[in-house]
Design an enzyme around this catalytic site. Sequence first.
Site, PDB file in Angstrom:
ATOM      1  CG  HIS A   1      21.939 -18.059  39.220  1.00 40.04           C
ATOM      2  ND1 HIS A   1      23.084 -18.797  39.412  1.00 40.04           N
ATOM      3  CD2 HIS A   1      21.259 -18.141  40.379  1.00 40.04           C
ATOM      4  CE1 HIS A   1      23.090 -19.302  40.625  1.00 40.04           C
ATOM      5  NE2 HIS A   1      21.985 -18.910  41.244  1.00 40.04           N
TER       6      HIS A   1
ATOM      7  CD  GLU B   1      18.184 -21.588  40.948  1.00 43.79           C
ATOM      8  OE1 GLU B   1      17.814 -22.478  41.741  1.00 43.79           O
ATOM      9  OE2 GLU B   1      19.167 -20.847  41.150  1.00 43.79           O
TER      10      GLU B   1
ATOM     11  CG  HIS C   1      11.898  -4.027  34.065  1.00 40.98           C
ATOM     12  ND1 HIS C   1      11.675  -2.719  34.444  1.00 40.98           N
ATOM     13  CD2 HIS C   1      13.091  -4.002  33.397  1.00 40.98           C
ATOM     14  CE1 HIS C   1      12.679  -1.949  34.029  1.00 40.98           C
ATOM     15  NE2 HIS C   1      13.547  -2.712  33.402  1.00 40.98           N
TER      16      HIS C   1
ATOM     17  CD  GLU D   1      13.264  -1.291  29.396  1.00 41.93           C
ATOM     18  OE1 GLU D   1      13.245  -0.177  28.845  1.00 41.93           O
ATOM     19  OE2 GLU D   1      13.945  -1.534  30.416  1.00 41.93           O
TER      20      GLU D   1
END
Length: 377
Positions: free
Chosen positions: A118, A169, A187, A235
């Site tokens: 994550h 998270e 991004h 994106e």
Amino acid sequence: MVRILPAASASTSSSILYMSSLRPSLSSSSSPIRFPSSSRLGIPLCCAYNPSRRLTLFHLSSAIPQSQLFGAKASTPLRAEGNTIEASSAGNMAQPSTAVTEENALEWAKNDKRRMLHVVYRVGDLDKTIKFYTECLGMKLLRKRDIPEERYSNAFLGYGPEDSHFVVELTYNYGVDKYDIGAGFGHFGIAVDDVVKTVELVKAKGGKVTREPGPVKGGSTVIAFIEDPDGYKFELLERGPTPEPLCQVMLRVGDLDRAINFYKKAFGMELLRKRDNPEYKYTIAMMGYGPEDKNTVLELTYNYGVTEYDKGNGYAQIAIGTDDVYKTAEAIKLSGGRITREPGPLPGINTKITACLDPDGWKSVFVDNVDFLRELE
């Protein structure tokens, strides 16, 4: 809008899809970018899933001291969960002798069973962000926790369960409604069936579109860029069904070859592809544990002449699974990384972790694979 191919049915093809060339500016502008060089710095559960607070702890989620916050309104210090753990008594615990020589560090990292688990970052309005991600990006709320005594809440969202998918998270620190994202973070990438329809939905929900749908420069893949309520950029990449729609984390680095060598040796990642764009004065490298169309990858971007970035205080870290945090820590040290949390079990819960910084100061946390699955039960 986002179609997910079940992991069990994923093809073993190693084909790699061409992605956006708009890495430095996140816009359609062709002018090179320049960034400052100074460095600054969980609701009812939606599934049959009841993780303990222990899991929240070992994620080192990122409640941070008020003195480090941008635009903080809270009047009392906020618990720095990651820092608290790093300052724990783990250093006094007996640790296995697992010295890794420089010769076998690379072999160990490559053979270790690693997966990106994550990515952690801070938001100013947790419910607003959850609503945007679920309604506009098709994510699912996997769980949400509130820790009032430590003045923060967090939520995990993604396109499938945490034991098999990369997820986000989100951390909300009480009273803090704004963060400085900085210039170093780039991004996140989301693979969608239809970029145009997704952008229309984002606009209808009041989202911000910073790059309208269209093919990448010099290619045919349709992309677009949007921003979430906190200004984090996403994106959108037009792809067919994939087992991992949350497909990219882009970070900017000051020395691309140094970063590539570090992530190959210390993290055991493969260099999936590297592309120089002299016209726009930047180079990218895709790093990961499998092909881009089936796995989440780390996209490293080097902008010509820029060696240092302001990281802000919004983006926090990536978590990665490992079979042995002790060997992993040794390999990181031998590869030029800095350990910020020595390997070992977290006090009281026995989940083994280690944390480090790469040569550019980006943080990662490695979590024992067995302990991670146990904590998810």
